[in-house]
Design an enzyme around this catalytic site. Structure first.
Site, PDB file in Angstrom:
ATOM      1  N   HIS A 123     105.395  30.936  39.296  1.00  0.00           N
ATOM      2  CA  HIS A 123     104.440  31.835  39.971  1.00  0.00           C
ATOM      3  C   HIS A 123     104.509  31.366  41.419  1.00  0.00           C
ATOM      4  O   HIS A 123     104.643  30.090  41.638  1.00  0.00           O
ATOM      5  CB  HIS A 123     103.123  32.037  39.543  1.00  0.00           C
ATOM      6  CG  HIS A 123     102.053  32.801  39.863  1.00  0.00           C
ATOM      7  ND1 HIS A 123     101.337  32.692  41.150  1.00  0.00           N
ATOM      8  CD2 HIS A 123     101.823  34.173  39.447  1.00  0.00           C
ATOM      9  CE1 HIS A 123     100.531  33.558  41.304  1.00  0.00           C
ATOM     10  NE2 HIS A 123     100.740  34.545  40.321  1.00  0.00           N
ATOM     11  N   GLN A 156      99.032  30.778  32.154  1.00  0.00           N
ATOM     12  CA  GLN A 156      99.467  32.008  31.001  1.00  0.00           C
ATOM     13  C   GLN A 156      99.447  31.108  29.572  1.00  0.00           C
ATOM     14  O   GLN A 156      99.919  31.665  28.630  1.00  0.00           O
ATOM     15  CB  GLN A 156     100.885  32.272  31.217  1.00  0.00           C
ATOM     16  CG  GLN A 156     101.054  33.083  32.721  1.00  0.00           C
ATOM     17  CD  GLN A 156     100.096  34.497  32.523  1.00  0.00           C
ATOM     18  OE1 GLN A 156      99.624  34.918  31.491  1.00  0.00           O
ATOM     19  NE2 GLN A 156      99.741  34.927  33.794  1.00  0.00           N
ATOM     20  N   LYS A 197      91.836  34.656  33.073  1.00  0.00           N
ATOM     21  CA  LYS A 197      92.775  35.037  32.182  1.00  0.00           C
ATOM     22  C   LYS A 197      92.427  34.427  30.965  1.00  0.00           C
ATOM     23  O   LYS A 197      93.526  34.432  29.927  1.00  0.00           O
ATOM     24  CB  LYS A 197      94.166  34.091  32.718  1.00  0.00           C
ATOM     25  CG  LYS A 197      94.707  34.823  33.799  1.00  0.00           C
ATOM     26  CD  LYS A 197      95.988  34.240  34.354  1.00  0.00           C
ATOM     27  CE  LYS A 197      96.421  34.408  35.794  1.00  0.00           C
ATOM     28  NZ  LYS A 197      96.848  35.753  36.291  1.00  0.00           N
ATOM     29  N   ASP A 199     101.461  24.117  34.807  1.00  0.00           N
ATOM     30  CA  ASP A 199     100.697  25.251  35.383  1.00  0.00           C
ATOM     31  C   ASP A 199     100.447  26.005  34.053  1.00  0.00           C
ATOM     32  O   ASP A 199     101.205  26.634  33.346  1.00  0.00           O
ATOM     33  CB  ASP A 199     101.612  26.173  36.333  1.00  0.00           C
ATOM     34  CG  ASP A 199     100.952  27.348  36.706  1.00  0.00           C
ATOM     35  OD1 ASP A 199      99.662  27.596  35.966  1.00  0.00           O
ATOM     36  OD2 ASP A 199     101.371  28.090  37.497  1.00  0.00           O
ATOM     37  N   CYS A 236     104.344  37.989  41.628  1.00  0.00           N
ATOM     38  CA  CYS A 236     104.317  37.009  42.168  1.00  0.00           C
ATOM     39  C   CYS A 236     105.217  36.060  41.776  1.00  0.00           C
ATOM     40  O   CYS A 236     105.029  34.778  41.866  1.00  0.00           O
ATOM     41  CB  CYS A 236     102.618  36.476  42.053  1.00  0.00           C
ATOM     42  SG  CYS A 236     101.731  37.324  42.928  1.00  0.00           S
TER      43      CYS A 236
END
Ligand SMILES: Cc1ncc(COP(=O)(O)O)c(C=O)c1O
Length: 417
Positions: free
Chosen positions: A134, A214, A237, A211, A375
């Site tokens: 991202h 997700q 999220k 990261d 993104c």
């Protein structure tokens, strides 16, 4: 076609109707048809338990934290710190000092890039990211490279969207100082082998940032098992509010890092000549924090824990399989990203309809999916497409909603034929 996993214990004994009734937004209609919400990789809907916890705090308990030694202020501080403890356990650490509240994954990565990066990087050093990142895990590193003379290296991916681990091994060397890789690709759904990535980085002497924007909402994360040095994610999220996110960092590393933002509540003493700073995590939480949002995030963690990750993963995998087989059955539709291990994200293109037109038409039918580059422009370029349509599921979605998506795609294709 797989059978829907909807036995009474599919969500820890909660039926799909009961589960969905906990999310007020899921009862909404758009253009007179029920909302089909399949944009969970962008942001998730919130259950009543999270909304109500924030309303209760705002209407009955509100005060600022870490300042007032009056009763309300102390109680608010307790609740804020309780949320920190919950988040710590959620990611698998029992040391709450390792949890820093930020405004989101983006800010967490910028914090590490600017604080750790500026202190420890210099000319000739290298940072490794992957082709699937991202923009939030690309640009902060580019900026710090420009400032320090370090350079950025990129792990390539194969045509399925799996990282080329042999190429990663070749990139690692004595100059590698940071490896920053996504756990799950928001553009393709690839689940990366982060434990192996971290072990290889450590062998080369680098620190590792994962990261988890997700992954944190969809699978059990254990930062100690992954052995990453930093792990970042966002509240919105994972059924929590926007405006709050998390940076997990190993305490021994956080301790060596200078503040990123400065101001109130992160100091020991201030004179006009010099300021000394408190220990992490408060060193990185200057100013009045997003108090209500942090407490809401704590409620979101409770909600996920009560549902149970084993059930969440089982159910979301079923939705992924079902949705993939439905969409694969449509002539002229191509799924972008067929990694060996995938999370509930299906990115696709159509021969005859541009993703932007498709999502507009689907939107008219009450179906919310995202169209665009997500993104992740470098990932799109790697697969030779400017954009994709992306359906992303959560465990509150159903087979019927995926049927509606497939039907909507067919209709759009007919309109453009
Ligand atoms: C993989 C990934 N990383 C980082 C981000 C940035 O998250 P936020 O905008 O909440 O800071 C996102 C958001 O889509 C994401 O999917």
């Amino acid at each position: 076609m797989s059978k829907q996993v909807d036995t009474p214990d599919a969500r820890n004994g909660i039926s799909i109707e009961t589960l969905r009734s906990e999310f007020p937004m899921l009862a909404k209609s758009v253009n007179g048809v029920p909302l089909v919400y399949l944009d969970n990789a962008a942001t998730t809907q919130k259950p009543w338990s999270v909304i109500n916890r924030m309303i209760r705090f705002e209407t009955d308990e509100y005060a600022t934290v870490r300042r007032g030694s009056y009763k309300l202020g102390e109680a608010a501080t307790d609740e804020y710190e309780k949320a920190r403890d919950k988040v710590a356990r959620f990611v698998g650490t029992d040391d709450s000092r390792e949890i820093v509240f930020t405004s989101g994954a983006t800010q967490s990565i910028n914090l590490v890039a600017q604080s750790y990066g500026r202190k420890f990087l210099s000319e000739g050093d290298e940072i490794i990211i992957s082709h699937l990142e991202h923009h939030a895990n690309i640009i902060p590193w580019q900026v710090v490279c420009e400032d320090t003379g370090a350079s950025l290296k990129v792990i390539p991916v194969d045509d399925n969207g799996d990282l080329l681990m042999d190429e990663y091994a070749k990139l690692l060397n004595g100059n590698t100082k940071i490896v920053a890789v996504t756990h799950v690709s928001n553009a393709l759904g690839t689940i990366n082998p982060v434990k192996k990535i971290a072990a290889m980085a450590h062998d080369a002497g680098a620190v590792v940032l994962i990261d988890g924007a997700q992954s944190a909402p969809h699978m059990r994360v254990n930062v100690k098992d992954i052995d990453c040095d930093f792990f970042v994610f966002s509240g919105h999220k994972m059924y929590g509010p926007s405006g709050v996110g998390v940076l997990y960092g190993k305490f021994d590393i956080l301790k060596t890092m200078p503040p990123y933002v400065t101001g109130g509540e992160m100091i020991e003493t201030v004179t006009f000549e010099k300021t000394t700073f408190v220990e992490p995590p408060l060193r990185f939480e200057a100013g009045t924090p997003p108090i209500t949002q942090v407490i809401g995030l704590g409620a979101a963690v409770d909600f996920i824990r009560d549902c149970g990750f084993e059930k969440i993963s089982l159910y979301e995998n079923d939705l992924l399989e079902y949705g993939t087989s439905l969409l694969q059955g449509i002539d002229g539709l191509k799924i972008i990203g067929n990694a060996k291990e995938k999370s509930g994200i299906i990115s696709f293109t159509l021969d005859t309809v541009h993703p932007h037109d498709l999502v507009t038409i689907l939107g008219e039918e009450g179906i919310a999916v995202r169209g665009g580059h997500h993104c992740a422009q470098p990932a799109m370029r790697r697969f030779g497409v400017p954009a994709t349509a992306r359906a992303s599921v959560s465990f509150y979605n159903t087979h019927e909603e995926l049927d509606a998506l497939a039907e909507g795609v067919r209709k759009a294709m007919e309109m453009f034929s």
